[in-house]
Each structure stands twice: as structure tokens, then as C-alpha cells.
Design an enzyme around this catalytic site. Structure first.
Site, PDB file in Angstrom:
ATOM      1  N   ASP A  30       0.850  -1.183   0.000  1.00 47.42           N
ATOM      2  CA  ASP A  30       0.000   0.000   0.000  1.00 47.42           C
ATOM      3  C   ASP A  30       0.894   1.244   0.000  1.00 47.42           C
ATOM      4  O   ASP A  30       1.889   1.330   0.722  1.00 47.42           O
ATOM      5  CB  ASP A  30      -0.916   0.009   1.231  1.00 47.42           C
ATOM      6  CG  ASP A  30      -2.074   0.989   1.079  1.00 47.42           C
ATOM      7  OD1 ASP A  30      -3.223   0.526   0.946  1.00 47.42           O
ATOM      8  OD2 ASP A  30      -1.816   2.217   1.070  1.00 47.42           O
ATOM      9  N   ILE A  31       0.518   2.225  -0.812  1.00 46.21           N
ATOM     10  CA  ILE A  31       1.326   3.439  -0.958  1.00 46.21           C
ATOM     11  C   ILE A  31       1.268   4.312   0.302  1.00 46.21           C
ATOM     12  O   ILE A  31       2.146   5.151   0.516  1.00 46.21           O
ATOM     13  CB  ILE A  31       0.842   4.230  -2.210  1.00 46.21           C
ATOM     14  CG1 ILE A  31       1.928   5.146  -2.727  1.00 46.21           C
ATOM     15  CG2 ILE A  31      -0.440   4.998  -1.925  1.00 46.21           C
ATOM     16  CD1 ILE A  31       1.629   5.723  -4.110  1.00 46.21           C
ATOM     17  N   ASN A  86     -12.923  -2.933   2.387  1.00 48.47           N
ATOM     18  CA  ASN A  86     -13.924  -1.874   2.494  1.00 48.47           C
ATOM     19  C   ASN A  86     -14.839  -1.993   1.287  1.00 48.47           C
ATOM     20  O   ASN A  86     -14.372  -1.944   0.147  1.00 48.47           O
ATOM     21  CB  ASN A  86     -13.237  -0.501   2.533  1.00 48.47           C
ATOM     22  CG  ASN A  86     -12.393  -0.328   3.777  1.00 48.47           C
ATOM     23  OD1 ASN A  86     -12.815  -0.696   4.862  1.00 48.47           O
ATOM     24  ND2 ASN A  86     -11.196   0.209   3.631  1.00 48.47           N
ATOM     25  N   GLY A  92     -15.851   3.327   3.252  1.00 50.74           N
ATOM     26  CA  GLY A  92     -14.656   4.089   2.926  1.00 50.74           C
ATOM     27  C   GLY A  92     -13.866   3.532   1.752  1.00 50.74           C
ATOM     28  O   GLY A  92     -12.680   3.821   1.613  1.00 50.74           O
ATOM     29  N   GLN A  93     -14.519   2.715   0.899  1.00 50.13           N
ATOM     30  CA  GLN A  93     -13.809   2.205  -0.282  1.00 50.13           C
ATOM     31  C   GLN A  93     -13.487   3.358  -1.218  1.00 50.13           C
ATOM     32  O   GLN A  93     -14.370   4.126  -1.612  1.00 50.13           O
ATOM     33  CB  GLN A  93     -14.662   1.154  -1.015  1.00 50.13           C
ATOM     34  CG  GLN A  93     -13.920   0.533  -2.202  1.00 50.13           C
ATOM     35  CD  GLN A  93     -14.693  -0.592  -2.875  1.00 50.13           C
ATOM     36  OE1 GLN A  93     -15.837  -0.900  -2.517  1.00 50.13           O
ATOM     37  NE2 GLN A  93     -14.066  -1.213  -3.863  1.00 50.13           N
ATOM     38  N   HIS A  99     -10.199  -5.302  -3.275  1.00 51.45           N
ATOM     39  CA  HIS A  99      -8.878  -5.486  -2.674  1.00 51.45           C
ATOM     40  C   HIS A  99      -9.026  -5.848  -1.207  1.00 51.45           C
ATOM     41  O   HIS A  99      -9.936  -5.378  -0.521  1.00 51.45           O
ATOM     42  CB  HIS A  99      -7.996  -4.242  -2.835  1.00 51.45           C
ATOM     43  CG  HIS A  99      -8.645  -2.959  -2.420  1.00 51.45           C
ATOM     44  ND1 HIS A  99      -9.557  -2.308  -3.218  1.00 51.45           N
ATOM     45  CD2 HIS A  99      -8.519  -2.205  -1.287  1.00 51.45           C
ATOM     46  CE1 HIS A  99      -9.960  -1.203  -2.606  1.00 51.45           C
ATOM     47  NE2 HIS A  99      -9.357  -1.125  -1.426  1.00 51.45           N
ATOM     48  N   HIS A 101      -6.955  -5.656   2.260  1.00 51.15           N
ATOM     49  CA  HIS A 101      -5.807  -5.123   2.983  1.00 51.15           C
ATOM     50  C   HIS A 101      -5.295  -6.212   3.931  1.00 51.15           C
ATOM     51  O   HIS A 101      -6.086  -6.838   4.648  1.00 51.15           O
ATOM     52  CB  HIS A 101      -6.204  -3.929   3.856  1.00 51.15           C
ATOM     53  CG  HIS A 101      -6.778  -2.755   3.113  1.00 51.15           C
ATOM     54  ND1 HIS A 101      -6.058  -1.606   2.880  1.00 51.15           N
ATOM     55  CD2 HIS A 101      -8.003  -2.544   2.583  1.00 51.15           C
ATOM     56  CE1 HIS A 101      -6.821  -0.729   2.245  1.00 51.15           C
ATOM     57  NE2 HIS A 101      -8.015  -1.273   2.055  1.00 51.15           N
TER      58      HIS A 101
HETATM   59  P1  AMP Z   1      -9.728   1.506   0.185  1.00 49.87           P
HETATM   60  O1  AMP Z   1      -9.808   2.861   0.818  1.00 49.87           O
HETATM   61  O2  AMP Z   1     -10.147   0.383   1.056  1.00 49.87           O
HETATM   62  O3  AMP Z   1     -10.425   1.502  -1.167  1.00 49.87           O
HETATM   63  O4  AMP Z   1      -8.182   1.239  -0.076  1.00 49.87           O
HETATM   64  C1  AMP Z   1      -7.471   1.763  -1.159  1.00 49.87           C
HETATM   65  C2  AMP Z   1      -6.033   1.696  -0.791  1.00 49.87           C
HETATM   66  O5  AMP Z   1      -5.256   1.860  -1.970  1.00 49.87           O
HETATM   67  C3  AMP Z   1      -5.581   2.781   0.194  1.00 49.87           C
HETATM   68  O6  AMP Z   1      -5.073   2.172   1.366  1.00 49.87           O
HETATM   69  C4  AMP Z   1      -4.510   3.543  -0.589  1.00 49.87           C
HETATM   70  O7  AMP Z   1      -3.433   3.957   0.224  1.00 49.87           O
HETATM   71  C5  AMP Z   1      -4.077   2.511  -1.615  1.00 49.87           C
HETATM   72  N1  AMP Z   1      -3.517   3.065  -2.836  1.00 49.87           N
HETATM   73  C6  AMP Z   1      -4.014   4.068  -3.579  1.00 49.87           C
HETATM   74  N2  AMP Z   1      -3.228   4.285  -4.659  1.00 49.87           N
HETATM   75  C7  AMP Z   1      -2.220   3.384  -4.591  1.00 49.87           C
HETATM   76  C8  AMP Z   1      -1.082   3.099  -5.397  1.00 49.87           C
HETATM   77  N3  AMP Z   1      -0.819   3.792  -6.525  1.00 49.87           N
HETATM   78  N4  AMP Z   1      -0.243   2.118  -5.018  1.00 49.87           N
HETATM   79  C9  AMP Z   1      -0.490   1.417  -3.879  1.00 49.87           C
HETATM   80  N5  AMP Z   1      -1.549   1.623  -3.087  1.00 49.87           N
HETATM   81  C10 AMP Z   1      -2.406   2.603  -3.426  1.00 49.87           C
END
Ligand code: AMP
Ligand code: ZN
Length: 113
Positions: A30-31, A86, A92-93, A99, A101
Site C-alpha cells: 500500500d502506498i 472496504n 470508505g472504499q 482489494h 488489505h
Molecule cells: P480503500 O480505501 O479500502 O479503497 O483502499 C485503497 C487503498 O489503496 C488505500 O489504502 C490507498 O493507500 C491505496 N492506494 C491508492 N493508490 C495506490 C497506489 N498507486 N499504489 C499502492 N496503493 C495505493
């Protein structure tokens, strides 16, 4: 799904720290990590969210959970870890590609915020 961020990561169009991939699943860091270990496990096929897979996706989902088990072992998370998906706006998606986590290597509280 050209606009989908995670499909673009799978296609190699956007860089990510990919730690595992097979024909069904990709795992990357995760970024914006919320724990010392924070991985995202995603299906290769674009599925928007947890309510979208149908019966035909049963094998794929089962394989994704096998990948989650493998990641927990590879990352040394024997002390415990959390798996979160999520689903939808209220949860909060923010990325509309299913995906999971994986969060680990710290203690966590309950309930989540
Ligand atoms: P959610 O809020 O459950 O939809 O999770 C989306 C996740 O994607 C968040 O934890 C972000 O930090 C992660 N995210 C968004 N853009 C990137 C990216 N380019 N590379 C890796 N993770 C990302
Ligand atoms: Zn996608």
C-alpha cells in the site's frame, strides 16, 4: 477498465511494489501504509467490490485467500494480522477494484473507526 488504478498497476502502467503475482492475484505494498506491513491483495480480473463476484468466482476467491495465508507466512505475521475489505462508500472504499488489505506487525484496536 483502462481508468481503473489497480488494473493499471496490474498492467504495469503505474509503478507499485509488487511482492507476489500469479494468474489470479497480485499483491503489492500500500502506498500509504497504516501498519509496518500493509499489503493489498487484488484479483487480476477487474471486480469492483466484494458484492460483485458470483458463483463462478468461487475458485478465484478461494485462491485469493490462499495467497493471503501465504503472505502472512512470508511476512512473519504469526503474532496476528488483520484482513480488511472496504465495500462501498460507507465503508470508505476509495478504489473500485476489489482489494483485501493485510495489516500486520503492530497491535490493533477494535472496533475500527
Ligand atoms: P480503500 O480505501 O479500502 O479503497 O483502499 C485503497 C487503498 O489503496 C488505500 O489504502 C490507498 O493507500 C491505496 N492506494 C491508492 N493508490 C495506490 C497506489 N498507486 N499504489 C499502492 N496503493 C495505493
Ligand atoms: Zn480494475
Amino acid at each position: 477498465m483502462e481508468q481503473c488504478l489497480f488494473c493499471r498497476i496490474i498492467a504495469g502502467e503505474i509503478p507499485a511494489e509488487i511482492v507476489y503475482r500469479d494468474e489470479n492475484a497480485v499483491v503489492f505494498k500500500d502506498i500509504n501504509p497504516q501498519a509496518p506491513v500493509h499489503l493489498l491483495v487484488i484479483p487480476v480480473r477487474h471486480i469492483a467490490r466484494l458484492t460483485d463476484p458470483d458463483a463462478a468466482d468461487g475458485n478465484m476467491l478461494s485462491q485469493i485467500f490462499t495467497v493471503i495465508q501465504r503472505m502472512a507466512t512470508d511476512q512473519g505475521l504469526e503474532a496476528g494480522f488483520r484482513v480488511v475489505t472496504n465495500c462501498g462508500e460507507n465503508a470508505g472504499q476509495t478504489v473500485n477494484h476489489l482489494h483485501f488489505h493485510i495489516l500486520g506487525r503492530r497491535c490493533m484496536s477494535w472496533p475500527p473507526g
